[in-house]
Design a protein around this motif. Structure first.
Motif, mmCIF file in Angstrom:
data_model
loop_
_atom_site.group_PDB
_atom_site.id
_atom_site.type_symbol
_atom_site.label_atom_id
_atom_site.label_comp_id
_atom_site.label_asym_id
_atom_site.label_seq_id
_atom_site.Cartn_x
_atom_site.Cartn_y
_atom_site.Cartn_z
ATOM 1 N N PHE A 165 3.317 -17.256 11.286
ATOM 2 C CA PHE A 165 3.977 -17.519 10.013
ATOM 3 C C PHE A 165 5.077 -18.572 10.069
ATOM 4 O O PHE A 165 5.488 -19.078 9.025
ATOM 5 C CB PHE A 165 4.590 -16.218 9.466
ATOM 6 C CG PHE A 165 3.608 -15.094 9.328
ATOM 7 C CD1 PHE A 165 2.606 -15.152 8.376
ATOM 8 C CD2 PHE A 165 3.668 -13.985 10.164
ATOM 9 C CE1 PHE A 165 1.691 -14.112 8.242
ATOM 10 C CE2 PHE A 165 2.763 -12.945 10.042
ATOM 11 C CZ PHE A 165 1.775 -13.009 9.082
ATOM 12 N N PRO A 181 8.725 -18.566 6.926
ATOM 13 C CA PRO A 181 8.129 -18.907 5.632
ATOM 14 C C PRO A 181 9.121 -19.535 4.655
ATOM 15 O O PRO A 181 10.283 -19.141 4.582
ATOM 16 C CB PRO A 181 7.639 -17.545 5.116
ATOM 17 C CG PRO A 181 7.432 -16.728 6.349
ATOM 18 C CD PRO A 181 8.501 -17.162 7.302
ATOM 19 N N ARG A 186 6.040 -22.506 15.693
ATOM 20 C CA ARG A 186 5.243 -22.985 14.558
ATOM 21 C C ARG A 186 5.944 -24.126 13.833
ATOM 22 O O ARG A 186 5.326 -25.154 13.521
ATOM 23 C CB ARG A 186 4.982 -21.818 13.598
ATOM 24 C CG ARG A 186 4.196 -22.169 12.335
ATOM 25 C CD ARG A 186 2.769 -22.584 12.676
ATOM 26 N NE ARG A 186 2.008 -22.840 11.466
ATOM 27 C CZ ARG A 186 1.243 -21.933 10.846
ATOM 28 N NH1 ARG A 186 1.147 -20.705 11.322
ATOM 29 N NH2 ARG A 186 0.569 -22.253 9.770
#
Length: 312
Positions: free
Chosen positions: A16, A19, A103
């Motif tokens: 994720f 977010p 990420r």
């Protein structure tokens, strides 16, 4: 319980990132640290104060923030593990998740590569400007690509390897204490006159906190890249930082590129040494190669965390 916590935090971050919906609603914990540090710097780092007083106030700022953050981390970890029993570690992993940046780092650097592949130099400059501190307005395509690759290598340590190291070693208080120090160093740990005294403690603590993780990051990048050892041993110490040169030299060696070199900050050119052999020309293909090395190095960190769990 540190190892399942670390693996779960790594998995959440890989899946994720942080977010955008969460960022819009609550921001990011590092932003809170930054506001506190900026407020203390504005109040206490005054030109009229002596060098010694500004250094003492910088030490006080960092120590107070570390006590607050590490103490809060310890209390939350203890509360979750004590109150939720065998499920408490999941809550601790969720709280550790924002400290990792696998990420987001990948996504930011990939965006730079996509802009270069689209022949959008202006967009590439804008994208790389979000992850580097140097001047980007005059960079050519190679300069943009090299800046992205250098940031990827250095941030592999700051954003992934080092937080994971301190999470495995000291749990939730350890990982957030590290992020506190790293944030302080990025904001005030500079050599310019304004910050030299007040940011001295932040710079020193950050050097200590990254000493082992930076060398681990360099080794992992060479393993992930299938080479680069000679450049790593030869050039790691060419960087002004005692730590940043290790992952940067490893990445340069693995890619067969020259990184670093002369760079401008705030309109002032700094004649930095080149790191690595080969060409200094780079583009989207080199960014793709660097991202592939980075992903394999992240997987090696997962294996380390899993191995630690197995050993326990």
């Amino acid at each position: 319980m540190a190892e399942p916590i670390a693996l779960t935090a790594l998995a959440l971050d890989a899946a994720f990132g942080w977010p955008r919906a969460l960022y819009r609603r609550i921001g990011h914990p590092v932003g809170l640290f930054a506001r506190i540090i900026d407020g203390c710097e504005a109040r206490w780092n005054r030109p009229g104060y002596s060098f010694a007083l500004r250094r003492a106030l910088g030490i006080l700022t960092l120590l107070a923030l570390l006590v607050l953050v590490a103490g809060s981390g310890w209390a939350l970890q203890h509360l979750l593990l004590a109150s939720l029993g065998g499920w408490g570690w999941i809550g601790v992993a969720i709280l550790a998740w924002p400290a990792l940046a696998q990420r987001s780092l990948f996504d930011h650097v990939r965006t730079v590569g996509e802009r270069i592949d689209a022949s959008d130099l202006s967009g590439g400059r804008t994208a790389v400007g979000m992850i580097v501190g140097r001047d980007t307005a005059e960079l050519d395509e190679s300069g943009v690509a090299r800046a992205a690759i250098e940031s990827l290598a250095e941030s592999f340590c700051d954003g992934v390897a080092a937080p994971l190291f301190w999470l495995l070693l000291l749990g939730l208080p350890g990982v957030w204490a590290y992020k506190t120090v790293n944030t302080a160093d990025s904001l005030i740990g500079h050599r310019e006159e304004r910050w030299r005294a007040f940011g001295w403690a932040a710079a020193c603590f950050d050097d200590l906190a990254n000493w082992i993780p930076a060398r681990l990051a360099g080794l992992l990048l060479c393993l992930a890249g299938g080479g680069g050892w000679r450049v790593l041993w030869r050039d790691a110490r060419k960087h002004a930082s005692p730590n940043a040169g290790w992952p940067e030299a490893a990445m340069a060696g693995a890619l067969g590129l020259r990184l670093a070199g002369p760079v401008a900050y705030d309109g002032v050119m700094h004649d930095k040494s080149w790191i690595g052999d080969g060409a200094s020309e780079a583009g989207g293909d080199e960014i793709d190669h660097a991202l592939a090395v980075y992903l394999r190095a992240c997987l090696l960190l997962w294996l380390i965390a899993g191995g630690a769990l197995w050993l326990r």
